[in-house]
Enzyme design. Sequence first.
Site, PDB file in Angstrom:
ATOM      1  N   ASP A  40     -45.902  29.641  -9.481  1.00 28.19           N
ATOM      2  CA  ASP A  40     -46.164  30.826 -10.069  1.00 28.19           C
ATOM      3  C   ASP A  40     -47.342  30.779 -11.020  1.00 28.19           C
ATOM      4  OD1 ASP A  40     -45.216  33.617 -10.214  1.00 28.19           O
ATOM      5  OD2 ASP A  40     -45.086  33.075 -12.812  1.00 28.19           O
ATOM      6  N   GLU A  97     -43.913  11.628  -2.788  1.00 25.31           N
ATOM      7  CA  GLU A  97     -42.932  10.031  -3.025  1.00 25.31           C
ATOM      8  C   GLU A  97     -41.610  10.233  -1.779  1.00 25.31           C
ATOM      9  OE1 GLU A  97     -41.887   9.215  -6.956  1.00 25.31           O
ATOM     10  OE2 GLU A  97     -44.197   9.061  -7.751  1.00 25.31           O
TER      11      GLU A  97
END
Length: 533
Positions: free
Chosen positions: A197, A249
């Site tokens: 956002d 990751e």
Amino acid sequence: MPPTEHWWRDAVIYQVYPRSFADSDGDGMGDLPGITARLPQLRDLGVDAVWLSPFYPSPQHDAGYDVADYRSVDPRFGDLGAADKLIAEAHDLDLKVIIDLVPNHTSTEHEWFRAALAAGPGSPERARYIFRDQPANSWQSVFGGSAWEQVADGQWYLHLFDVSQPDLDWGNPEVRAEFVGILRFWLDRGVDGFRVDVAHGLVKESSLAEWTGPTEILKDPDPDAARPPMWDQEGVHDIYREWRAVLDEYPGPRILVAEAWVTPEERLARYVRPDEMHQAFNFPFLVASWQAALRREVIDSSLAATSAVGAPTTWVLSNHDVVRHATRFGYPPVEGRMLGIGAGDPQPDIGLGLRRARAASLQMLALPGSAYLYQGEELGLPEHTTLPDDHRQDPTWERSGHTERGRDGCRVPIPWEADAPSYGFGPSDASWLPQPASWAEYALDRQRDVPGSTWELYRAALDLRRSHGLGTSTLTWAESSEEVLAFRVSDVLVLTNFGSAPVSLPAGVRVLLSSEPLVDGQVPADVTVWAQV
């Protein structure tokens, strides 16, 4: 489903606004168990992923975008167990799950802000936010009024949105570390990505320089104007590089999607460089009016900008912050964003709006890249344009002095069953915003398996989009004028008639799908056709 390694590049992502999607317990508020129960319908529609607007604990001063705890679920919507079940069942249905992240500000109810008030001026707790001894400038809130609020000890804090949404100071290492921890919390629970956002607003110009220009976020900004000191600052890119490294990751990939009202498109493309975010919402396309030349211009500039950085383009026609496109297109063309519609305002041509909305959706779903759908648009839902003002909850309504009706009209709970209480939204008649009497005709059970219905149009389009590889193909223009826009993707010709007179298709093509029936083999006004070449 797209292959895992690049699912996001051509995915069709469906936005769920949790409080308005499905209510499992009859309290009038949608919830996570309600969403989970309706996931099979989204699988049947043919979308690839679900994006959930905020469901975190919140006092709900801004419909959940005032977050009090980023690692939990508001009891209105369920609990962490319900979130885990939703994620697991979505994955069982081959649906990815993207959740909203609100990093520009917290709620005033967040433990950090409470600690800041208790600790006082000059404390490490206050340094997480933007406090000053007096307002540093005359910035205005996006929702209207001053962006500065005074606390009991005399200091002032910055809130670019509601007074209950204090802005965080992203120059503070504690803030950066906290959000890395929040990312990991939800990634460990299995989410496939985050919609960020106000992605262009985290970093403010260091001196908080005076600004007397407009502060609006939900408005197509002037690309030739000076850049406001609260938007699109260079420092945001370092944040997203750090976040991208965290997401990389994890297996997936997991994705970051920017809500960034940034122009021109070349600046927006900087958010989706290879080491930053994966996607950014295409707001110039969203606000483009129903005109062939304008829509071609936006498509060209969007594809060129994202191609330069190796990212896919996204396409969107509606979301929880704008008037639904089935209503917007029922008015004469306007520039920029409509600011909400009330019973006393000029009303749209409902039939024309839906006709153009279906044509626009069919055009959008053929474009290369990723497409976003907003809940209910697959039903042809219009805006609730006669919502009584005394039911409005958007803070824009009050803070603008009742001059902007705000976004409640596009957030009304959606209909599933025509003859059920609350049109199948929940087991009771309760609905946190009143539904209009016309909602029954749009209910899913009135459209499913009905030839020509809007739901069946979307379902067929998503099936053909996948089978013809439209999202991963290259666009080539076939024709363009003030009345006709036509392009080729893969082996499909996509033609939209913006004019008033019917137009002919090229000889030898086979019609695959049309937003409305052809007339004597010709494409009528405000209709899009997909034809195999």
